[in-house]
Design an enzyme around this catalytic site. Structure first.
Site, PDB file in Angstrom:
ATOM      1  N   SER A 190       3.433  17.621  -3.734  1.00  0.00           N
ATOM      2  CA  SER A 190       4.115  17.585  -5.096  1.00  0.00           C
ATOM      3  C   SER A 190       2.940  17.340  -6.285  1.00  0.00           C
ATOM      4  O   SER A 190       1.879  16.823  -5.769  1.00  0.00           O
ATOM      5  CB  SER A 190       5.139  16.261  -5.307  1.00  0.00           C
ATOM      6  OG  SER A 190       5.479  16.249  -6.699  1.00  0.00           O
ATOM      7  N   TYR A 203       6.672   6.994  -4.195  1.00  0.00           N
ATOM      8  CA  TYR A 203       6.915   8.521  -3.701  1.00  0.00           C
ATOM      9  C   TYR A 203       5.456   9.076  -4.031  1.00  0.00           C
ATOM     10  O   TYR A 203       5.144   9.977  -3.177  1.00  0.00           O
ATOM     11  CB  TYR A 203       7.874   9.151  -4.669  1.00  0.00           C
ATOM     12  CG  TYR A 203       8.252  10.611  -4.541  1.00  0.00           C
ATOM     13  CD1 TYR A 203       8.741  11.036  -3.616  1.00  0.00           C
ATOM     14  CD2 TYR A 203       7.664  11.361  -5.529  1.00  0.00           C
ATOM     15  CE1 TYR A 203       8.987  12.457  -3.488  1.00  0.00           C
ATOM     16  CE2 TYR A 203       7.757  12.737  -5.517  1.00  0.00           C
ATOM     17  CZ  TYR A 203       8.356  13.204  -4.461  1.00  0.00           C
ATOM     18  OH  TYR A 203       8.662  14.739  -4.354  1.00  0.00           O
TER      19      TYR A 203
END
Ligand code: NAD
Ligand code: MG
Length: 298
Positions: A190, A203
């Site tokens: 990401s 995360y």
């Protein structure tokens, strides 16, 4: 030849722009309940035999980015096994139908990848039922926003690391029993690995770990002629975001800050996973390919 000006035919699709309707779903969320429904390439992706005869396992293949990759792989000629959580059966059934509509084999294996024994079972079942394995897409992910380290519980931290980091390690390790020379492993990282949001403390760390895992493993497996790469998405319109991935106000304005002024649709990223898997892309390994609507982060 004159350069095209204002040529509408260059715009593949007019995709939705924010603001979006308020919407929340319990984790893990269903693509079928999103408004607007994400485009996974169901009616638009056209294959050209780039993965003929290949055999792929895709985690999180029921919805979002994984579903778009499953559709693209099947249309490029691959047989595809998908993993997802049992609560996502309704989304998964649609993906199985889409794969089979291409005349390809579809294998659906529900189960929770936070368990090492399930991860081992998943890989063995996928390889057995596909008759081998030469593409592994570690794509499943958990993202639950939390505003402060003070309220981030050990259980949450653990669940995020188990899903995003441990499972990738367990599944990849098990897959090595099957992956022949020429195979490709593709992990979903990401932009959070590089530009972590303050509300995604756990995360973002896992997504940075995925980058390091990808680069280190590419060095290990080079001698075996197995390539390892990662895709780093920016804002994509998926169930992950509306099921606790973002606060409501961010969901409504999701993707607004991207230079392209909207979130990406899963259909817009699938071809990156196709490219990494292709045999003619045989000298590219240890790379991270970002798709975030134009910030130039990577
Ligand atoms: P998604 O919710 O459609 O897909 C995530 C999938 O992960 C789910 O469908 C689910 O099947 C799977 N999953 C989660 N926990 C699991 C568990 N314990 N066991 C088995 N499967 C589990 O959302 P998505 O956005 O397509 O997510 C795919 C990947 O893309 C994730 O790794 C996510 O972190 C990454 N990503 C997404 C965005 C975005 O904006 N959507 C941005 C960057 C990275
Ligand atoms: Mg899902």
């Amino acid at each position: 030849m004159t350069a095209p000006t204002n040529n509408k035919s260059l715009i593949i699709e007019e995709y939705p722009v924010p603001p979006f309707n308020q919407q929340t779903q319990p984790i893990p969320g269903l693509a079928s309940k999103m408004e607007p429904r994400p485009d996974h390439g169901e009616t638009s992706y056209r294959g050209s035999g780039k993965l003929t005869g290949r055999k792929a396992l895709i985690t999180g293949g029921d919805s979002g980015i994984g579903r778009a990759v499953a559709i693209a792989y099947a249309r490029e000629g691959a047989d595809v096994a998908i993993n997802y959580l049992p609560e996502e059966e309704a989304d998964a059934v649609e993906v199985v139908q889409l794969i089979e509509a291409e005349g390809r084999k579809a294998v659906a294996i529900p189960g929770d990848i936070r368990s090492e024994s399930f991860c081992n079972k998943l890989v063995h079942q996928a390889a057995e039922q596909l008759g081998g394995l030469d593409i592994l897409v570690n794509n499943a992910g958990r993202q639950q926003f939390n505003k402060s380290i003070r309220t981030l519980s050990t259980e949450d931290f653990d669940a995020t690391f188990k899903t995003n980091v441990y499972a990738m390690f367990w599944i990849t390790k098990a897959a090595l029993e099957y992956l022949p020379a020429g195979s490709s492993i593709i992990n979903t990282s990401s932009v959070q690995a590089y530009k972590p949001s303050e509300i995604l403390l756990d995360y973002a760390q896992t997504k940075a770990a995925i980058v390091a895992f990808t680069k280190s493993l590419a060095k290990q497996l080079g001698k075996e002629k197995i390539r390892v790469n990662a895709v780093a998405p920016g804002p994509y319109w998926t169930a992950l975001q509306v099921s606790g991935g973002q606060p409501q106000e961010k969901v409504q304005h999701f993707g607004e800050d991207a230079p392209l002024g909207r979130p990406g649709q899963p259909a817009e990223i699938a071809s990156l996973y196709v490219t990494f898997a292709q045999l003619d892309n045989s000298f590219t390994s240890g790379q991270v390919w970002c798709s975030d609507g134009g910030t130039g982060t990577l």
